[in-house]
Write a protein that holds these residues in place. Sequence first.
Motif, PDB file in Angstrom:
ATOM      1  N   ALA A 159      -3.599   7.099  22.206  1.00 31.25           N
ATOM      2  CA  ALA A 159      -4.403   7.523  21.059  1.00 31.25           C
ATOM      3  C   ALA A 159      -3.559   8.081  19.936  1.00 31.25           C
ATOM      4  N   PHE A 160      -2.750   9.090  20.234  1.00 31.92           N
ATOM      5  CA  PHE A 160      -2.009   9.787  19.178  1.00 31.92           C
ATOM      6  C   PHE A 160      -0.664   9.120  18.881  1.00 31.92           C
ATOM      7  N   GLY A 161       0.119   8.875  19.935  1.00 29.82           N
ATOM      8  CA  GLY A 161       1.448   8.322  19.704  1.00 29.82           C
ATOM      9  C   GLY A 161       1.432   6.959  19.045  1.00 29.82           C
ATOM     10  N   LEU A 162       0.486   6.094  19.443  1.00 28.68           N
ATOM     11  CA  LEU A 162       0.452   4.725  18.930  1.00 28.68           C
ATOM     12  C   LEU A 162      -0.655   4.506  17.895  1.00 28.68           C
ATOM     13  N   GLY A 163      -1.905   4.598  18.317  1.00 27.63           N
ATOM     14  CA  GLY A 163      -3.015   4.238  17.441  1.00 27.63           C
ATOM     15  C   GLY A 163      -3.093   5.041  16.163  1.00 27.63           C
ATOM     16  N   PHE A 164      -3.078   6.363  16.258  1.00 26.80           N
ATOM     17  CA  PHE A 164      -3.241   7.199  15.064  1.00 26.80           C
ATOM     18  C   PHE A 164      -2.033   7.124  14.138  1.00 26.80           C
ATOM     19  N   ASN A 165      -0.849   6.865  14.700  1.00 27.12           N
ATOM     20  CA  ASN A 165       0.322   6.723  13.830  1.00 27.12           C
ATOM     21  C   ASN A 165       0.244   5.435  13.017  1.00 27.12           C
ATOM     22  N   ALA A 166      -0.324   4.385  13.595  1.00 20.55           N
ATOM     23  CA  ALA A 166      -0.541   3.155  12.831  1.00 20.55           C
ATOM     24  C   ALA A 166      -1.523   3.420  11.692  1.00 20.55           C
ATOM     25  N   PHE A 167      -2.570   4.189  11.976  1.00 19.98           N
ATOM     26  CA  PHE A 167      -3.562   4.535  10.954  1.00 19.98           C
ATOM     27  C   PHE A 167      -2.930   5.353   9.830  1.00 19.98           C
ATOM     28  N   GLN A 168      -2.089   6.332  10.184  1.00 19.57           N
ATOM     29  CA  GLN A 168      -1.453   7.169   9.158  1.00 19.57           C
ATOM     30  C   GLN A 168      -0.530   6.339   8.279  1.00 19.57           C
ATOM     31  N   GLY A 169       0.242   5.434   8.885  1.00 18.81           N
ATOM     32  CA  GLY A 169       1.113   4.562   8.096  1.00 18.81           C
ATOM     33  C   GLY A 169       0.315   3.682   7.161  1.00 18.81           C
ATOM     34  N   ASN A 170      -0.813   3.170   7.647  1.00 15.04           N
ATOM     35  CA  ASN A 170      -1.669   2.324   6.833  1.00 15.04           C
ATOM     36  C   ASN A 170      -2.270   3.101   5.668  1.00 15.04           C
ATOM     37  N   THR A 171      -2.672   4.345   5.911  1.00 14.93           N
ATOM     38  CA  THR A 171      -3.260   5.191   4.873  1.00 14.93           C
ATOM     39  C   THR A 171      -2.255   5.470   3.754  1.00 14.93           C
ATOM     40  N   VAL A 172      -1.035   5.815   4.132  1.00 12.27           N
ATOM     41  CA  VAL A 172      -0.001   6.129   3.138  1.00 12.27           C
ATOM     42  C   VAL A 172       0.325   4.906   2.298  1.00 12.27           C
ATOM     43  N   ALA A 173       0.593   3.788   2.959  1.00 12.61           N
ATOM     44  CA  ALA A 173       0.976   2.573   2.229  1.00 12.61           C
ATOM     45  C   ALA A 173      -0.138   2.099   1.316  1.00 12.61           C
ATOM     46  N   GLY A 174      -1.378   2.201   1.774  1.00 10.94           N
ATOM     47  CA  GLY A 174      -2.507   1.784   0.955  1.00 10.94           C
ATOM     48  C   GLY A 174      -2.674   2.661  -0.271  1.00 10.94           C
ATOM     49  N   ALA A 175      -2.515   3.977  -0.108  1.00 13.20           N
ATOM     50  CA  ALA A 175      -2.652   4.900  -1.237  1.00 13.20           C
ATOM     51  C   ALA A 175      -1.547   4.686  -2.270  1.00 13.20           C
ATOM     52  N   ILE A 176      -0.327   4.451  -1.789  1.00 17.38           N
ATOM     53  CA  ILE A 176       0.801   4.227  -2.704  1.00 17.38           C
ATOM     54  C   ILE A 176       0.621   2.922  -3.467  1.00 17.38           C
ATOM     55  N   LYS A 177       0.159   1.890  -2.779  1.00 16.91           N
ATOM     56  CA  LYS A 177      -0.047   0.606  -3.463  1.00 16.91           C
ATOM     57  C   LYS A 177      -1.147   0.701  -4.507  1.00 16.91           C
ATOM     58  N   ASP A 178      -2.236   1.400  -4.182  1.00 15.37           N
ATOM     59  CA  ASP A 178      -3.363   1.505  -5.106  1.00 15.37           C
ATOM     60  C   ASP A 178      -3.024   2.317  -6.353  1.00 15.37           C
ATOM     61  N   SER A 179      -2.243   3.383  -6.193  1.00 17.42           N
ATOM     62  CA  SER A 179      -1.968   4.258  -7.334  1.00 17.42           C
ATOM     63  C   SER A 179      -0.678   3.910  -8.070  1.00 17.42           C
ATOM     64  N   MET A 180       0.314   3.359  -7.360  1.00 20.12           N
ATOM     65  CA  MET A 180       1.611   3.108  -7.981  1.00 20.12           C
ATOM     66  C   MET A 180       2.008   1.639  -7.988  1.00 20.12           C
ATOM     67  N   GLY A 181       1.287   0.808  -7.256  1.00 17.55           N
ATOM     68  CA  GLY A 181       1.597  -0.615  -7.243  1.00 17.55           C
ATOM     69  C   GLY A 181       2.795  -0.992  -6.416  1.00 17.55           C
ATOM     70  N   ILE A 182       3.295  -0.076  -5.585  1.00 17.16           N
ATOM     71  CA  ILE A 182       4.470  -0.359  -4.750  1.00 17.16           C
ATOM     72  C   ILE A 182       4.041  -1.143  -3.524  1.00 17.16           C
ATOM     73  N   ASP A 183       4.736  -2.232  -3.257  1.00 16.65           N
ATOM     74  CA  ASP A 183       4.391  -3.101  -2.134  1.00 16.65           C
ATOM     75  C   ASP A 183       4.458  -2.344  -0.806  1.00 16.65           C
ATOM     76  N   ARG A 184       3.549  -2.686   0.102  1.00 17.27           N
ATOM     77  CA  ARG A 184       3.477  -2.034   1.402  1.00 17.27           C
ATOM     78  C   ARG A 184       4.783  -2.152   2.191  1.00 17.27           C
ATOM     79  N   LEU A 185       5.506  -3.239   2.010  1.00 18.99           N
ATOM     80  CA  LEU A 185       6.746  -3.453   2.740  1.00 18.99           C
ATOM     81  C   LEU A 185       7.751  -2.343   2.456  1.00 18.99           C
ATOM     82  N   TYR A 186       7.873  -1.970   1.179  1.00 25.59           N
ATOM     83  CA  TYR A 186       8.865  -0.959   0.795  1.00 25.59           C
ATOM     84  C   TYR A 186       8.425   0.445   1.193  1.00 25.59           C
ATOM     85  N   SER A 187       7.160   0.766   0.938  1.00 21.87           N
ATOM     86  CA  SER A 187       6.685   2.098   1.306  1.00 21.87           C
ATOM     87  C   SER A 187       6.669   2.264   2.821  1.00 21.87           C
TER      88      SER A 187
END
Length: 475
Positions: free
Chosen positions: A159-187
């Motif tokens: 739950a925490f080590g795998l699943g939720f860490n994938a969710f947190q990474g997805n949340t960060v990359a999505g927010a950065i792409k939406d507000s700054m236009g930085i590709d998910r690969l780099y973030s």
Amino acid sequence: MGFLEFIFGKIGDLTWGWSLIPILVVLGLFITITTGFVQFRFFKRMFRVLSNSNQSADPNKISAREALLVSVGGRVGGGNIAGVAVAITLGGPGAVFWMWAVALIGMATSLVECSLAQLFKRKTGENEYRGGPARSILHGLGEEYRWLAIVYAICLIAAFGLGFNAFQGNTVAGAIKDSMGIDRLYSGAALAAVSGIIIFGGIHRIAKTADVVVPIMAVGYLGMALIVILLNITSVPGVIYDIVANAFGFEEAVGGGMGAAIAQGMRRGLFSNEAGLGSAPNVAATAEVRHPISQGITQSFSVFIDTIIICSCTAFIILLGDVYVPGAEGIDGVALTQQSMVSHLGGWVQYFLTGAILLFSFSSIIYNYYLGENAMTVLSEKPVAILILRLAIIGIVFLGATAPGATAVFFFSDPMMGILALVNLLAIMMLFPVAMRLLRDFQAQLKAGVERPVLNPEDYADLDIDHEAWRMPTN
């Protein structure tokens, strides 16, 4: 894959669907009443942890405050920004009241589970301790319950080590792409790299990082919320009235009325503050303290910070604005919080919120990693097992960040957390007499005039505790 999704879906329905939340609430009420409302009696004492005078004199040891900040960094995450917005959208303003209620009850549960984790912790190095529900089961209930500890450990990693860490990474990359236009690969690559540096430093580097990141994260977000509240100060009484009126069905903001408010408020509150879910005790056990109840009080404060303070900030940002329309279909989640903040302060704040999400998610990633590592040591203490876990989590963070749909494979996270919570609650109930014994000892010392109560391991000779971990402190 379809069969697995069906199985995990059923597990989720049997835990989060109808049984887990009532059990968490009922147990929290039982603990609150049985302990004489301990979370309120010791509320003033909670703030002592913020003072340097109450910290360990040895900088190589994890202090009570550092353990607090690591757990706050883990509890405070997407649930405080997106989860509150979802609760209000589905349950109306009244959901906020029930979030508060479940947090106040959960403070007692957190005090008990974290005190038990402290009591049964093990010294693993010169300045390191390990503990948590798995070790409380092993040393508090005995070897015949090892299978239960193993179930707990596997669910914690999944739950925490795998699943939720994938969710947190997805949340960060999505927010950065939406507000700054930085590709998910780099973030995603940057986030994985920074996470790796902290993860490979172990619990000490995690604690030192949290000691810096979490105050900046919390104070910054609180500061912005305070500005919003001050700009709309005349509307605050009306918002508080709406919260209470909707909570008790005097006014109906959404379909389902009071029932929807209770269901959403309690569910989102429990997801956010994690009281009783068995995660925070793993971090609580790492601290150098004089008495287990001391760290229990500190972790109870962590629940208060998460929900009563941080979640309330998000709620007021949304409810004081004009973006949210009760009962109307439209934006929700993090977008509702973001657009509400923009409506108050202007377009520039979307970049601030992106930064807040980044810090919230980063602190959650390093917290989730430590939970996974601590669980892995229950299954295997071989260094290669820890190395594989570290590499896997770095890879999971990157995968979750770079592939928008990748987190769909982590459908097992919520069901695993449901099993995790049930195992933890079972352990709490079975070990509750021991927790009450600790509490009576702590209270007796306070009554005798002892300013900072100390655990005497000889008083607990009948229990399987590590006397090396409870040597009389010298500071």
